[in-house]
Motif scaffolding. Structure first.
Motif, PDB file in Angstrom:
ATOM      1  N   ASP A 104       7.392  92.173  41.335  1.00  0.00           N
ATOM      2  CA  ASP A 104       7.754  93.269  42.222  1.00  0.00           C
ATOM      3  C   ASP A 104       7.550  94.618  41.541  1.00  0.00           C
ATOM      4  O   ASP A 104       8.228  94.961  40.574  1.00  0.00           O
ATOM      5  CB  ASP A 104       9.213  93.117  42.646  1.00  0.00           C
ATOM      6  CG  ASP A 104       9.616  94.130  43.687  1.00  0.00           C
ATOM      7  OD1 ASP A 104       8.722  94.693  44.350  1.00  0.00           O
ATOM      8  OD2 ASP A 104      10.816  94.361  43.835  1.00  0.00           O
ATOM      9  N   GLY A 106       8.222  97.497  42.834  1.00  0.00           N
ATOM     10  CA  GLY A 106       9.348  98.371  43.142  1.00  0.00           C
ATOM     11  C   GLY A 106      10.393  98.409  42.040  1.00  0.00           C
ATOM     12  O   GLY A 106      11.087  99.402  41.857  1.00  0.00           O
ATOM     13  N   LYS A 107      10.510  97.332  41.293  1.00  0.00           N
ATOM     14  CA  LYS A 107      11.466  97.281  40.178  1.00  0.00           C
ATOM     15  C   LYS A 107      10.925  97.962  38.931  1.00  0.00           C
ATOM     16  O   LYS A 107      11.651  98.149  37.966  1.00  0.00           O
ATOM     17  CB  LYS A 107      11.825  95.832  39.868  1.00  0.00           C
ATOM     18  CG  LYS A 107      12.658  95.197  40.964  1.00  0.00           C
ATOM     19  CD  LYS A 107      12.899  93.729  40.735  1.00  0.00           C
ATOM     20  CE  LYS A 107      13.717  93.462  39.502  1.00  0.00           C
ATOM     21  NZ  LYS A 107      14.058  92.044  39.348  1.00  0.00           N
ATOM     22  N   GLU A 133      14.526 101.385  40.206  1.00  0.00           N
ATOM     23  CA  GLU A 133      14.298 100.103  40.876  1.00  0.00           C
ATOM     24  C   GLU A 133      14.508 100.221  42.386  1.00  0.00           C
ATOM     25  O   GLU A 133      14.975  99.307  43.038  1.00  0.00           O
ATOM     26  CB  GLU A 133      15.176  99.012  40.281  1.00  0.00           C
ATOM     27  CG  GLU A 133      14.846  98.705  38.844  1.00  0.00           C
ATOM     28  CD  GLU A 133      15.588  97.505  38.285  1.00  0.00           C
ATOM     29  OE1 GLU A 133      16.455  96.929  38.976  1.00  0.00           O
ATOM     30  OE2 GLU A 133      15.267  97.130  37.147  1.00  0.00           O
ATOM     31  N   GLY A 134      14.197 101.398  42.944  1.00  0.00           N
ATOM     32  CA  GLY A 134      14.304 101.619  44.382  1.00  0.00           C
ATOM     33  C   GLY A 134      15.671 102.085  44.848  1.00  0.00           C
ATOM     34  O   GLY A 134      15.863 102.331  46.034  1.00  0.00           O
ATOM     35  N   TYR A 135      16.634 102.241  43.953  1.00  0.00           N
ATOM     36  CA  TYR A 135      17.984 102.651  44.316  1.00  0.00           C
ATOM     37  C   TYR A 135      18.265 104.062  43.808  1.00  0.00           C
ATOM     38  O   TYR A 135      17.811 104.450  42.736  1.00  0.00           O
ATOM     39  CB  TYR A 135      19.010 101.687  43.721  1.00  0.00           C
ATOM     40  CG  TYR A 135      18.858 100.293  44.238  1.00  0.00           C
ATOM     41  CD1 TYR A 135      19.241  99.963  45.533  1.00  0.00           C
ATOM     42  CD2 TYR A 135      18.328  99.300  43.430  1.00  0.00           C
ATOM     43  CE1 TYR A 135      19.093  98.675  46.009  1.00  0.00           C
ATOM     44  CE2 TYR A 135      18.178  98.012  43.893  1.00  0.00           C
ATOM     45  CZ  TYR A 135      18.558  97.700  45.191  1.00  0.00           C
ATOM     46  OH  TYR A 135      18.412  96.430  45.668  1.00  0.00           O
ATOM     47  N   GLU A 156      21.127  98.636  39.609  1.00  0.00           N
ATOM     48  CA  GLU A 156      20.098  97.774  39.037  1.00  0.00           C
ATOM     49  C   GLU A 156      19.906  96.569  39.950  1.00  0.00           C
ATOM     50  O   GLU A 156      20.871  96.014  40.471  1.00  0.00           O
ATOM     51  CB  GLU A 156      20.518  97.320  37.645  1.00  0.00           C
ATOM     52  CG  GLU A 156      19.395  96.670  36.881  1.00  0.00           C
ATOM     53  CD  GLU A 156      19.704  96.605  35.397  1.00  0.00           C
ATOM     54  OE1 GLU A 156      19.770  95.474  34.886  1.00  0.00           O
ATOM     55  OE2 GLU A 156      19.868  97.654  34.780  1.00  0.00           O
ATOM     56  N   GLU A 157      18.657  96.199  40.138  1.00  0.00           N
ATOM     57  CA  GLU A 157      18.339  95.032  40.955  1.00  0.00           C
ATOM     58  C   GLU A 157      18.545  93.777  40.118  1.00  0.00           C
ATOM     59  O   GLU A 157      17.943  93.634  39.062  1.00  0.00           O
ATOM     60  CB  GLU A 157      16.896  95.106  41.451  1.00  0.00           C
ATOM     61  CG  GLU A 157      16.481  93.927  42.307  1.00  0.00           C
ATOM     62  CD  GLU A 157      17.381  93.747  43.520  1.00  0.00           C
ATOM     63  OE1 GLU A 157      17.983  92.659  43.633  1.00  0.00           O
ATOM     64  OE2 GLU A 157      17.485  94.670  44.333  1.00  0.00           O
ATOM     65  N   TYR A 161      13.478  90.676  43.755  1.00  0.00           N
ATOM     66  CA  TYR A 161      12.657  91.788  44.232  1.00  0.00           C
ATOM     67  C   TYR A 161      13.576  92.950  44.618  1.00  0.00           C
ATOM     68  O   TYR A 161      14.770  92.750  44.869  1.00  0.00           O
ATOM     69  CB  TYR A 161      11.788  91.365  45.427  1.00  0.00           C
ATOM     70  CG  TYR A 161      12.579  90.770  46.566  1.00  0.00           C
ATOM     71  CD1 TYR A 161      13.125  91.575  47.554  1.00  0.00           C
ATOM     72  CD2 TYR A 161      12.787  89.393  46.637  1.00  0.00           C
ATOM     73  CE1 TYR A 161      13.865  91.030  48.586  1.00  0.00           C
ATOM     74  CE2 TYR A 161      13.517  88.838  47.664  1.00  0.00           C
ATOM     75  CZ  TYR A 161      14.058  89.662  48.634  1.00  0.00           C
ATOM     76  OH  TYR A 161      14.795  89.117  49.657  1.00  0.00           O
ATOM     77  N   ALA A 162      13.021  94.152  44.653  1.00  0.00           N
ATOM     78  CA  ALA A 162      13.789  95.347  44.984  1.00  0.00           C
ATOM     79  C   ALA A 162      14.392  95.215  46.374  1.00  0.00           C
ATOM     80  O   ALA A 162      13.718  94.834  47.318  1.00  0.00           O
ATOM     81  CB  ALA A 162      12.908  96.585  44.886  1.00  0.00           C
ATOM     82  N   VAL A 166      21.851  94.262  44.804  1.00  0.00           N
ATOM     83  CA  VAL A 166      22.096  95.455  44.020  1.00  0.00           C
ATOM     84  C   VAL A 166      23.382  95.323  43.197  1.00  0.00           C
ATOM     85  O   VAL A 166      24.347  94.705  43.638  1.00  0.00           O
ATOM     86  CB  VAL A 166      22.151  96.708  44.923  1.00  0.00           C
ATOM     87  CG1 VAL A 166      23.320  96.646  45.881  1.00  0.00           C
ATOM     88  CG2 VAL A 166      22.202  97.965  44.100  1.00  0.00           C
TER      89      VAL A 166
END
Length: 178
Positions: A104, A106-107, A133-135, A156-157, A161-162, A166
């Motif tokens: 992934d 996204g991470k 990580e998308g957050y 953090e994921e 996958y992102a 969470v």
């Protein structure tokens, strides 16, 4: 040179087996200013972490990672000294996908921005925000005299996958600096 110490525990038939290990590793990094004199002050970064992998035998291995980044530090002195010296950054970590955990992207992407709300001889206040990580992330740095207070939150994921699972974290620090 840095030294990492690693400890892992695993349960086998209700018995705890402990693995301890130590190792040495080397990191290499470069920062490059491709356009000196440009008002945006762009910088490009490259790093190799854990060169040659960090092998702890039975305790496991931390693989080498290749990372790239881009930062912009535009010339901006703010509004009467407020909201000055902005910074914008983008990092992509483990671009070779050496860690073997997931695929992934996204991470692996980090975005960030910071601005000095004010900064003078006796006090300063910096605000940071971004995506990890998308957050969303947020942080502050407040100094008054020799006392500095910092706070940050990020997620953090922990899933594959992102956006899957969470884990929000909070951190703070109080320090005396001179």
């Amino acid at each position: 040179m840095k030294v990492k110490i690693f400890k892992a525990e695993k349960s086998v038939n209700s018995k705890i087996d402990r693995y301890f290990g130590s190792g040495f590793y080397f990191d290499f990094g470069l920062e490059y200013d491709p356009l000196p004199g440009n008002v945006l002050h762009p910088q490009v970064g490259f790093s190799l972490l854990n060169i040659g992998d960090l092998d702890f035998g039975d305790a496991g291995k931390i693989p080498m990672s290749v990372n790239i980044g881009l930062a912009l530090r535009p010339e901006f002195e703010g509004f009467g000294g407020l909201f000055k010296e902005p910074l914008f950054a983008l990092d992509v970590v483990d671009i070779t996908r050496n860690n073997g955990v997931d695929d992934d992207w996204g991470k692996r992407i980090r975005l960030g921005a910071e601005v000095k709300v004010w900064d003078n001889r006796f006090t300063s206040f910096i605000v940071r925000t971004g995506l990890y990580e998308g957050y969303p992330t947020f942080g502050t740095d407040f100094r008054i005299g020799i006392v500095n207070i910092q706070f940050a939150t990020y997620a953090e994921e922990v899933g594959a996958y992102a956006g899957q699972d969470v884990d929000r974290r909070y951190t703070g620090a109080l320090s005396i600096e001179w």
